[in-house]
Design an enzyme around this catalytic site. Structure first.
Site, PDB file in Angstrom:
ATOM      1  N   GLY A  17      37.534  35.059  35.059  1.00  0.00           N
ATOM      2  CA  GLY A  17      36.565  34.344  35.898  1.00  0.00           C
ATOM      3  C   GLY A  17      35.484  33.699  35.042  1.00  0.00           C
ATOM      4  CG  PHE A  18      31.226  31.334  35.609  1.00  0.00           C
ATOM      5  CD1 PHE A  18      30.992  30.582  34.465  1.00  0.00           C
ATOM      6  CD2 PHE A  18      30.134  31.789  36.341  1.00  0.00           C
ATOM      7  CE1 PHE A  18      29.697  30.290  34.050  1.00  0.00           C
ATOM      8  CE2 PHE A  18      28.845  31.498  35.939  1.00  0.00           C
ATOM      9  CZ  PHE A  18      28.632  30.753  34.798  1.00  0.00           C
ATOM     10  CG  ASP A  58      41.189  37.317  36.584  1.00  0.00           C
ATOM     11  OD1 ASP A  58      40.016  37.189  36.188  1.00  0.00           O
ATOM     12  OD2 ASP A  58      41.625  36.746  37.601  1.00  0.00           O
ATOM     13  N   GLY A  88      39.502  33.169  39.315  1.00  0.00           N
ATOM     14  CA  GLY A  88      39.513  32.918  37.869  1.00  0.00           C
ATOM     15  C   GLY A  88      40.664  31.982  37.540  1.00  0.00           C
ATOM     16  CG  LEU A 108      32.386  41.142  35.414  1.00  0.00           C
ATOM     17  CD1 LEU A 108      32.435  42.353  34.494  1.00  0.00           C
ATOM     18  CD2 LEU A 108      32.227  39.874  34.588  1.00  0.00           C
ATOM     19  CE1 TYR A 128      30.495  39.024  46.709  1.00  0.00           C
ATOM     20  CE2 TYR A 128      28.241  38.245  46.908  1.00  0.00           C
ATOM     21  CZ  TYR A 128      29.329  38.566  46.127  1.00  0.00           C
ATOM     22  OH  TYR A 128      29.244  38.434  44.770  1.00  0.00           O
ATOM     23  CE  LYS A 149      30.336  42.099  44.192  1.00  0.00           C
ATOM     24  NZ  LYS A 149      30.991  42.520  42.941  1.00  0.00           N
TER      25      LYS A 149
END
Ligand code: UDP
Length: 327
Positions: A10-11, A31, A36, A76, A149, A153
């Site tokens: 991913g970023f 991943d 990503g 992540l 979300y 989280k």
């Protein structure tokens, strides 16, 4: 060390992988390439120092194997971006809650230090400025999908902290504020890549709402540097720590800054939230991190300020657009 990075393509994950490799570690990336993409790791995968496994963090047998091979874990992997979260709520919740549970179980089995990247979204609609780690989380109703979300989280955070309390598994919970930089895609609605791309193409910059909502943008390299230092810091274990930048800008101010720094003649177009995100959308007015805890633990201070960040993103997008750029 052998380091496992879930979401490493991913970023943010790909910047973290580059940093870990530069520090001499070997990196295993897990991943599923959903948000990503392979290009983020282009030139890094060599089957030795960096290995990529394409699968989800919900695959418990595979996660067990990856964690067993690793000395520590950066978790992540997650659904990201307001647009995706609203469009795909089932995937959002299942990947966040189920994935973290699977990775934590394996870390607990092999006693591997674990770092979670949580999000400033968990502060929700709180109006306090700045947000400190022990402040209340003020969630909206479950009928508004955006909050799934934040709740998912927050549950990840509870679970990670519970492993620390009950089993003394070394866990670090980081709350990332708006993180931007090269390689971030605008595909999932993030404002900085969107504005930069619009400015470079000569398209209108789409400011949602009245544009007076504000955010603080951190450069991804400041952020990943903090992540590695926090996982190495014994005093950070069992703690929640904000990571970001506290330079605040309104979204209208951001649009103007992007126009100026890119030399674009694009217009700024104000779009109501309902039109941008559909009915019943909740936005946060201000979101500013208190960075005292990260400062006390690892001496964290963001180095790159907004203009440096925007110049970096503009240069990156210009390279990508190449001769197709409108300005
Ligand atoms: N936004 C905007 N134009 C865009 C994308 C986003 O005005 O093209 C606004 C969005 O409504 C929010 C802010 O910019 O107020 C930051 O949005 P982003 O999705 O980047 O991150 P958030 O902080 O909402 O998670």
């Amino acid at each position: 060390m052998n380091v496992l990075v879930t979401g490493g393509a991913g970023f943010i994950g790909s910047h973290l992988c580059r940093l870990l490799l530069s520090q001499g570690h070997d990196v295993l990336v897990l991943d599923d390439l959903s948000t990503g993409c392979y290009e983020n790791l282009d030139g890094l995968e060599d089957g030795k120092r960096l290995r990529l496994i394409v699968d989800t963090v919900n695959n418990a047998a595979l996660v067990d194997d990856c964690v067993r091979q690793s000395d520590c874990v950066y978790h992540l992997a997650s659904a990201v971006g307001v647009r995706l979260i609203i469009d795909q709520p089932v995937r959002t919740i299942e990947s966040i809650v189920g994935g973290t549970e699977t990775v934590l179980k394996a870390c607990s089995r092999y006693r591997r230090p674990f770092l979670l990247t949580s999000t400033s979204e968990v502060y929700g609609k709180g109006s306090k400025v700045p947000f400190c780690e022990d402040d209340d989380c003020v969630m909206g109703p479950s009928s508004k999908r955006r909050w799934s979300y934040a709740c998912a989280k927050a549950l990840d955070e509870f679970l990670a902290l519970a492993y620390w309390v009950e089993m003394r598994l070394p866990v670090v919970v980081t709350r990332l504020f708006n993180t931007v930089g090269p390689r971030q895609t605008g595909q999932y609605g993030m404002v900085v890549p969107n504005f930069v791309r619009q400015a470079l193409r000569g398209e209108p910059l789409t400011v949602y709402g009245d544009g007076q909502q504000s955010r603080c943008f951190a450069h991804v390299e400041d952020v990943v540097g903090a992540l590695t230092r926090l996982l190495e810091c014994p005093a950070a274990r069992g703690k929640v720590i904000n990571v970001g930048n506290n330079e605040e800008v309104t979204i209208m101010g951001l649009a103007e800054r992007v126009k100026q720094l890119s030399g674009s003649r694009s217009e700024i177009q104000v779009i109501p939230y309902e039109k941008a995100y559909g009915e019943g959308f909740d936005d946060m007015r201000r979101r500013v991190p208190c960075l005292e805890r990260a400062g006390a633990l690892i001496g964290y201070r963001p180095v790159r300020q907004l203009d440096d960040i925007l110049r970096d993103v503009i240069a990156w997008e210009r390279r990508k657009l190449g001769a197709g750029s409108a300005v």
